[in-house]
Design a protein around this motif. Structure first.
Motif, PDB file in Angstrom:
ATOM      1  N   TYR A 205       1.310  25.374  -4.263  1.00  0.00           N
ATOM      2  CA  TYR A 205       1.921  24.993  -2.982  1.00  0.00           C
ATOM      3  C   TYR A 205       3.366  24.572  -3.227  1.00  0.00           C
ATOM      4  CZ  TYR A 205      -2.829  25.270  -1.306  1.00  0.00           C
ATOM      5  OH  TYR A 205      -4.083  25.743  -0.978  1.00  0.00           O
ATOM      6  N   PRO A 206       4.266  25.551  -3.371  1.00  0.00           N
ATOM      7  CA  PRO A 206       5.643  25.264  -3.786  1.00  0.00           C
ATOM      8  C   PRO A 206       6.442  24.422  -2.791  1.00  0.00           C
ATOM      9  CG  PRO A 206       5.386  27.555  -3.131  1.00  0.00           C
ATOM     10  CD  PRO A 206       4.014  26.995  -3.213  1.00  0.00           C
ATOM     11  N   GLU A 207       5.986  24.318  -1.544  1.00  0.00           N
ATOM     12  CA  GLU A 207       6.714  23.535  -0.547  1.00  0.00           C
ATOM     13  C   GLU A 207       6.381  22.042  -0.623  1.00  0.00           C
ATOM     14  OE1 GLU A 207       2.944  24.852   1.683  1.00  0.00           O
ATOM     15  OE2 GLU A 207       4.138  25.422  -0.076  1.00  0.00           O
ATOM     16  N   TRP A 208       5.401  21.677  -1.450  1.00  0.00           N
ATOM     17  CA  TRP A 208       4.940  20.296  -1.534  1.00  0.00           C
ATOM     18  C   TRP A 208       5.468  19.586  -2.783  1.00  0.00           C
ATOM     19  CZ3 TRP A 208       1.845  17.234   1.637  1.00  0.00           C
ATOM     20  CH2 TRP A 208       1.306  17.869   2.768  1.00  0.00           C
ATOM     21  N   SER A 209       5.662  18.270  -2.633  1.00  0.00           N
ATOM     22  CA  SER A 209       5.936  17.384  -3.761  1.00  0.00           C
ATOM     23  C   SER A 209       5.060  16.149  -3.607  1.00  0.00           C
ATOM     24  CB  SER A 209       7.413  16.986  -3.820  1.00  0.00           C
ATOM     25  OG  SER A 209       8.218  18.087  -4.201  1.00  0.00           O
ATOM     26  N   ALA A 210       5.067  15.267  -4.610  1.00  0.00           N
ATOM     27  CA  ALA A 210       4.216  14.080  -4.580  1.00  0.00           C
ATOM     28  C   ALA A 210       5.015  12.842  -4.952  1.00  0.00           C
ATOM     29  CB  ALA A 210       3.037  14.254  -5.545  1.00  0.00           C
ATOM     30  N   SER A 257       3.367  13.427   4.565  1.00  0.00           N
ATOM     31  CA  SER A 257       2.527  14.267   5.417  1.00  0.00           C
ATOM     32  C   SER A 257       1.056  14.126   5.064  1.00  0.00           C
ATOM     33  CB  SER A 257       2.947  15.738   5.298  1.00  0.00           C
ATOM     34  OG  SER A 257       4.250  15.934   5.828  1.00  0.00           O
ATOM     35  N   LEU A 258       0.756  13.511   3.918  1.00  0.00           N
ATOM     36  CA  LEU A 258      -0.612  13.243   3.496  1.00  0.00           C
ATOM     37  C   LEU A 258      -0.612  12.009   2.601  1.00  0.00           C
ATOM     38  CD1 LEU A 258      -3.628  14.137   3.282  1.00  0.00           C
ATOM     39  CD2 LEU A 258      -2.976  15.379   1.206  1.00  0.00           C
ATOM     40  N   VAL A 280      -0.241   9.496   9.445  1.00  0.00           N
ATOM     41  CA  VAL A 280      -0.518  10.298   8.251  1.00  0.00           C
ATOM     42  C   VAL A 280      -2.022  10.330   7.997  1.00  0.00           C
ATOM     43  CG1 VAL A 280      -0.056  10.562   5.782  1.00  0.00           C
ATOM     44  CG2 VAL A 280       1.708   9.590   7.283  1.00  0.00           C
ATOM     45  N   PRO A 281      -2.630  11.526   7.883  1.00  0.00           N
ATOM     46  CA  PRO A 281      -4.059  11.597   7.540  1.00  0.00           C
ATOM     47  C   PRO A 281      -4.295  11.139   6.109  1.00  0.00           C
ATOM     48  CG  PRO A 281      -3.097  13.793   7.542  1.00  0.00           C
ATOM     49  CD  PRO A 281      -2.036  12.863   8.070  1.00  0.00           C
ATOM     50  N   VAL A 282      -5.552  10.765   5.823  1.00  0.00           N
ATOM     51  CA  VAL A 282      -5.863  10.097   4.557  1.00  0.00           C
ATOM     52  C   VAL A 282      -7.054  10.757   3.860  1.00  0.00           C
ATOM     53  CG1 VAL A 282      -6.666   7.929   3.536  1.00  0.00           C
ATOM     54  CG2 VAL A 282      -4.974   7.883   5.383  1.00  0.00           C
ATOM     55  N   ARG A 316      -7.304  21.140   1.170  1.00  0.00           N
ATOM     56  CA  ARG A 316      -7.496  21.482   2.584  1.00  0.00           C
ATOM     57  C   ARG A 316      -6.308  21.033   3.424  1.00  0.00           C
ATOM     58  NH1 ARG A 316     -11.072  19.791   6.178  1.00  0.00           N
ATOM     59  NH2 ARG A 316     -11.464  17.769   5.207  1.00  0.00           N
ATOM     60  N   TYR A 317      -5.784  19.866   3.116  1.00  0.00           N
ATOM     61  CA  TYR A 317      -4.662  19.335   3.896  1.00  0.00           C
ATOM     62  C   TYR A 317      -3.338  20.006   3.528  1.00  0.00           C
ATOM     63  CZ  TYR A 317      -7.739  15.750   5.758  1.00  0.00           C
ATOM     64  OH  TYR A 317      -8.759  15.106   6.425  1.00  0.00           O
ATOM     65  N   LEU A 318      -3.152  20.281   2.257  1.00  0.00           N
ATOM     66  CA  LEU A 318      -1.917  20.958   1.860  1.00  0.00           C
ATOM     67  C   LEU A 318      -1.807  22.324   2.525  1.00  0.00           C
ATOM     68  CD1 LEU A 318      -1.577  20.260  -2.003  1.00  0.00           C
ATOM     69  CD2 LEU A 318      -1.013  18.779  -0.072  1.00  0.00           C
ATOM     70  N   ALA A 319      -2.946  22.969   2.739  1.00  0.00           N
ATOM     71  CA  ALA A 319      -2.954  24.346   3.231  1.00  0.00           C
ATOM     72  C   ALA A 319      -2.986  24.461   4.752  1.00  0.00           C
ATOM     73  CB  ALA A 319      -4.164  25.088   2.646  1.00  0.00           C
ATOM     74  N   ASP A 320      -3.249  23.366   5.451  1.00  0.00           N
ATOM     75  CA  ASP A 320      -3.518  23.472   6.894  1.00  0.00           C
ATOM     76  C   ASP A 320      -2.608  22.546   7.692  1.00  0.00           C
ATOM     77  OD1 ASP A 320      -4.632  23.582   9.448  1.00  0.00           O
ATOM     78  OD2 ASP A 320      -6.686  23.709   8.695  1.00  0.00           O
ATOM     79  N   ASN A 321      -1.521  23.097   8.207  1.00  0.00           N
ATOM     80  CA  ASN A 321      -0.571  22.305   8.997  1.00  0.00           C
ATOM     81  C   ASN A 321      -1.216  21.742  10.256  1.00  0.00           C
ATOM     82  OD1 ASN A 321       1.426  22.932   7.139  1.00  0.00           O
ATOM     83  ND2 ASN A 321       2.229  24.644   8.340  1.00  0.00           N
ATOM     84  N   GLU A 322      -2.030  22.547  10.917  1.00  0.00           N
ATOM     85  CA  GLU A 322      -2.638  22.124  12.174  1.00  0.00           C
ATOM     86  C   GLU A 322      -3.596  20.956  11.952  1.00  0.00           C
ATOM     87  OE1 GLU A 322      -5.320  21.561  15.353  1.00  0.00           O
ATOM     88  OE2 GLU A 322      -5.957  22.395  13.414  1.00  0.00           O
ATOM     89  N   LEU A 323      -4.351  20.995  10.852  1.00  0.00           N
ATOM     90  CA  LEU A 323      -5.269  19.900  10.516  1.00  0.00           C
ATOM     91  C   LEU A 323      -4.501  18.602  10.326  1.00  0.00           C
ATOM     92  CD1 LEU A 323      -8.088  18.826   9.615  1.00  0.00           C
ATOM     93  CD2 LEU A 323      -7.478  19.561   7.288  1.00  0.00           C
ATOM     94  N   ARG A 324      -3.414  18.665   9.591  1.00  0.00           N
ATOM     95  CA  ARG A 324      -2.615  17.454   9.350  1.00  0.00           C
ATOM     96  C   ARG A 324      -2.045  16.905  10.644  1.00  0.00           C
ATOM     97  NH1 ARG A 324      -0.219  20.737   5.644  1.00  0.00           N
ATOM     98  NH2 ARG A 324       1.791  20.517   6.694  1.00  0.00           N
ATOM     99  N   GLU A 325      -1.523  17.765  11.478  1.00  0.00           N
ATOM    100  CA  GLU A 325      -0.928  17.304  12.733  1.00  0.00           C
ATOM    101  C   GLU A 325      -1.978  16.658  13.631  1.00  0.00           C
ATOM    102  OE1 GLU A 325       2.223  17.199  13.772  1.00  0.00           O
ATOM    103  OE2 GLU A 325       2.864  17.913  11.812  1.00  0.00           O
ATOM    104  N   ARG A 326      -3.116  17.315  13.772  1.00  0.00           N
ATOM    105  CA  ARG A 326      -4.182  16.807  14.648  1.00  0.00           C
ATOM    106  C   ARG A 326      -4.703  15.473  14.142  1.00  0.00           C
ATOM    107  NH1 ARG A 326      -7.571  20.515  13.816  1.00  0.00           N
ATOM    108  NH2 ARG A 326      -9.147  19.413  12.566  1.00  0.00           N
ATOM    109  N   GLN A 327      -4.967  15.390  12.851  1.00  0.00           N
ATOM    110  CA  GLN A 327      -5.525  14.150  12.322  1.00  0.00           C
ATOM    111  C   GLN A 327      -4.484  13.034  12.262  1.00  0.00           C
ATOM    112  OE1 GLN A 327      -7.985  14.364   8.860  1.00  0.00           O
ATOM    113  NE2 GLN A 327      -9.497  15.624   9.902  1.00  0.00           N
ATOM    114  N   GLY A 328      -3.222  13.390  12.100  1.00  0.00           N
ATOM    115  CA  GLY A 328      -2.176  12.372  12.109  1.00  0.00           C
ATOM    116  C   GLY A 328      -2.089  11.674  13.457  1.00  0.00           C
ATOM    117  N   VAL A 329      -2.209  12.427  14.534  1.00  0.00           N
ATOM    118  CA  VAL A 329      -2.197  11.850  15.887  1.00  0.00           C
ATOM    119  C   VAL A 329      -3.417  10.949  16.079  1.00  0.00           C
ATOM    120  CG1 VAL A 329      -2.368  12.386  18.351  1.00  0.00           C
ATOM    121  CG2 VAL A 329      -0.844  13.724  16.885  1.00  0.00           C
ATOM    122  N   ALA A 330      -4.587  11.436  15.641  1.00  0.00           N
ATOM    123  CA  ALA A 330      -5.813  10.646  15.776  1.00  0.00           C
ATOM    124  C   ALA A 330      -5.758   9.378  14.930  1.00  0.00           C
ATOM    125  CB  ALA A 330      -7.019  11.502  15.374  1.00  0.00           C
TER     126      ALA A 330
END
Length: 360
Positions: A205-210, A257-258, A280-282, A316-330
């Protein structure tokens, strides 16, 4: 503010103090952090003051030379409440109440999720009220107790208008996405599990860092150095960043983002709440109160120490933008609804006032 003005702003009249919050540990800890956050809210609701070292200069607190005044009843009569969170603070309250006959009730908050040692059991049996910080903690107590879970400041920890800009504000690359693990750097906190997960996943996942934010104390410095060597050997030193300890940690949450809470053991653990309040989802290990804090709509709970599960769920979270956005709001909605700091403050004051009403 000058030191003289600071002393004036925090000066306390012991005769008007109804609740004392002792902090008998100089080094910053989770308990100290809880006190620092709650006291400014509670002093607006009741005559309350902290006591002890390691507290901010602007916190309302008694000085040691004022302690003898606690042997007399407060203005208006009745009793005071001493709210202990450590063994040494229970001992201090018992000395005042039972040896010096101070008109006082003692409350103890337990965050421990293990069977108490004999001394702790002895002390707890002599408390006037006991609070547990989670249902898991309550299960280890042998006395009647009330569960009051920690809350957080949802104004300080909030969703950023723009995460890229939030990353830029703390000196990070705004074009990247960040997963974070915050807290003391040590084996107990599972920092190695997070680092190993990032070493396994970032090449895909080259767009991610930690980000690892937190301090390694002297006895854990070798542990941190070993993690940095593993990161360097994987060729990821520019993407797995050890940024040290920060007092403005809320700004760093807003860059994420995570969030990953990989602890092997925890008493309560505020970091998932802080992350969720920041939208931020956890991904969290099933330790401390995490399973009671993180609902399925805002994250996922995994077995503690399970590196394979961590890699699987984090991916799962690194790969799924929609999952992160939805769970971040929740996540943000969940904290606003159930874990506001003001709610914790009010529940504690209800305990204090109930004890004051019993008299002595």
């Amino acid at each position: 503010m000058t030191s003289e003005k600071t002393r004036e702003a925090t000066r306390v009249d012991p005769a008007r103090v109804r609740v004392i919050v002792p902090n008998f540990k100089r080094r910053l800890s989770g308990v100290t952090s809880t006190i620092i956050q709650l006291v400014p809210l509670q002093v607006k609701m009741i005559g309350l003051a902290a006591l002890g070292p390691g507290l901010p200069a602007l916190l309302a607190k008694l000085r040691w030379w004022q302690v003898p005044a606690l042997l007399r009843r407060p203005v208006g009569g009745g009793v005071r409440v001493w709210h202990a969170r450590r063994n040494v603070e229970m001992i201090g309250g018992l000395i005042l109440r039972d040896i010096f006959r101070a008109p006082m009730k003692i409350v103890f908050t337990s965050a421990s999720q293990r069977h108490h040692k004999r001394l702790t059991r002895f002390l707890i049996d002599r408390m006037d009220a006991v609070i547990a910080t989670s249902n898991k903690t309550a299960a280890y107590l042998k006395v009647p107790n009330t569960v009051i879970m920690h809350g957080i400041d949802t104004e300080r920890f909030h969703v950023p208008a723009n995460r890229a800009e939030a990353a830029k504000e703390v000196g990070l690359d705004p074009t990247r996405l960040y997963a974070g693990c915050f807290g003391r750097v040590r084996h107990q906190k599972g920092t190695d599990l997070f680092v190993d997960t990032m070493i396994a996943l970032l090449p895909r996942y080259p767009e991610w860092s930690a980000i690892v934010a937190g301090r390694a104390t002297a006895q854990h410095q070798e542990f941190e150095d070993g993690l940095k060597r593993r990161v360097a050997e994987a060729g990821l030193s520019d993407r797995i960043l050890f940024v040290g300890e920060h007092t403005d940690i809320d700004r760093w949450y807003r860059a994420l983002s995570l969030y990953v809470a990989p602890q092997r053991w925890e008493g309560f653990g505020l970091t998932p709440l802080e992350a969720m309040a920041s939208g931020v989802p956890v991904v969290a290990a099933d330790v401390g109160a995490f399973s009671e804090l993180v609902p399925s709509e805002a994250g996922v709970i995994i077995p503690p120490g399970d590196g394979e599960a961590m890699v699987r769920e984090v991916e799962r979270y690194l790969a799924d933008n929609e999952l992160r956005e939805r769970q971040g709001v929740a996540a943000r909605a969940h904290v606003e609804r159930d874990f506001q700091l003001i709610g914790e403050a009010k529940k504690l004051i209800a305990i204090y006032e109930g004890l004051m009403g019993q008299g002595r």
